[in-house]
Design a protein around this motif. Structure first.
Motif, short mmCIF file in Angstrom:
data_model
loop_
_atom_site.label_atom_id
_atom_site.label_comp_id
_atom_site.label_asym_id
_atom_site.label_seq_id
_atom_site.Cartn_x
_atom_site.Cartn_y
_atom_site.Cartn_z
N ARG A 17 0.88 -1.13 0.02
CA ARG A 17 0.11 -0.07 0.10
C ARG A 17 0.94 1.37 -0.04
O ARG A 17 1.75 1.22 0.78
CB ARG A 17 -0.98 0.07 1.50
CG ARG A 17 -1.60 1.46 1.41
CD ARG A 17 -2.67 1.33 2.63
NE ARG A 17 -3.70 0.58 2.62
CZ ARG A 17 -4.98 1.05 2.15
NH1 ARG A 17 -4.84 2.28 1.51
NH2 ARG A 17 -6.21 0.35 1.87
N LEU A 36 -2.21 3.03 -8.68
CA LEU A 36 -3.85 2.85 -8.71
C LEU A 36 -4.04 2.15 -10.06
O LEU A 36 -4.89 0.91 -10.10
CB LEU A 36 -4.59 4.02 -8.69
CG LEU A 36 -4.67 4.72 -7.47
CD1 LEU A 36 -5.16 6.01 -7.58
CD2 LEU A 36 -5.52 3.63 -6.43
N GLN A 41 -3.33 -0.29 -3.67
CA GLN A 41 -3.84 0.57 -2.58
C GLN A 41 -3.32 1.61 -2.48
O GLN A 41 -2.08 1.83 -2.27
CB GLN A 41 -4.27 -0.30 -1.51
CG GLN A 41 -4.98 -1.58 -1.73
CD GLN A 41 -6.45 -1.22 -2.00
OE1 GLN A 41 -7.09 -0.52 -1.20
NE2 GLN A 41 -6.84 -1.74 -3.27
N THR A 43 -3.23 5.19 0.16
CA THR A 43 -3.78 6.22 1.15
C THR A 43 -3.18 7.69 1.05
O THR A 43 -1.84 7.66 1.15
CB THR A 43 -3.29 5.54 2.69
OG1 THR A 43 -4.04 4.48 2.61
CG2 THR A 43 -3.89 6.59 3.60
N ASN A 64 -7.99 5.08 -2.45
CA ASN A 64 -8.54 4.33 -1.65
C ASN A 64 -8.96 4.68 -0.17
O ASN A 64 -9.98 4.28 0.41
CB ASN A 64 -7.88 3.01 -1.58
CG ASN A 64 -7.44 2.20 -2.76
OD1 ASN A 64 -6.28 2.43 -3.34
ND2 ASN A 64 -8.28 1.69 -3.55
N GLU A 65 -7.88 5.58 0.35
CA GLU A 65 -8.30 6.23 1.56
C GLU A 65 -7.83 7.50 1.49
O GLU A 65 -6.72 7.65 0.93
CB GLU A 65 -7.54 5.39 2.69
CG GLU A 65 -7.93 5.88 4.07
CD GLU A 65 -7.12 5.27 5.16
OE1 GLU A 65 -7.49 5.03 6.14
OE2 GLU A 65 -5.85 4.38 4.80
#
Length: 182
Positions: A17, A36, A41, A43, A64-65
């Motif tokens: 991530r 992406l 993922q 953040t 994603n976040e």
């Protein structure tokens, strides 16, 4: 930009991530885009006042976040807490300030997380010379704690991080074994 996208793709390929400063423009945006597009993922952590300067609200919606902080201090603290390693791609004064702070925290014994200078086309060579000079002049009293990895090729960044993390884990296991015998 190409190095940023390539690093992003590598992060996705390794199933990791990306935790980063939330910018969707420039090299930061290229890394996030690479992750992406590779199905990884992401953040993003960005202070409210930078949203329209370093990002677009539409692009932030692709992450994603998203964590919006009140200021830069909270951004850096949150990034530190959420990250297992730190990579400085070629960049400006903000990039320099952030990696130096991470190195300072390592020198003070606050973490042992891998720190990487992505030395694309020798970009960070002057910084490495400065660190050698500071050490030679006696200003890095705990220089052994400030040992960033210098990686010249993007494809070597993730393997270098994983190797150092594995070595740190093995060292800790060895310490635990010695302590258990006491």
């Amino acid at each position: 930009m190409a190095a940023g996208r390539a690093l992003g793709r590598e992060i996705a390929e390794y199933g990791l991530r990306l935790v980063y400063g939330g910018g969707t423009k420039g090299i930061m945006g290229a890394v996030a885009s690479g992750v992406l597009s590779g199905g990884g993922q992401v953040t993003g952590i960005i202070p409210d006042f930078l949203i329209d300067m370093e990002a677009t609200r539409h692009s932030l919606g692709q992450l994603n976040e998203l964590i919006v902080t009140p200021d830069m201090h909270a951004r850096k603290h949150t990034m530190f807490e959420r990250s297992d390693a730190f990579v400085a791609l070629p960049g400006g004064i903000g990039t320099l300030e952030e990696i130096v702070e991470i190195m300072t925290w390592a020198q003070l014994g606050r973490h042992e997380k891998p720190m990487v200078f992505a030395n694309i086309n020798g970009f960070w060579d002057p910084m490495m010379e400065l660190l050698r000079h500071m050490t030679d002049e006696g200003f890095l009293h705990t220089a052994h704690r400030v040992q960033p990895l210098i990686v010249d090729d993007v494809s070597g960044i993730i393997p270098a991080i994983m190797a150092q993390a594995a070595q740190l884990a093995a060292d800790r296991d060895g310490e635990d074994e010695v302590i258990s015998k006491m």
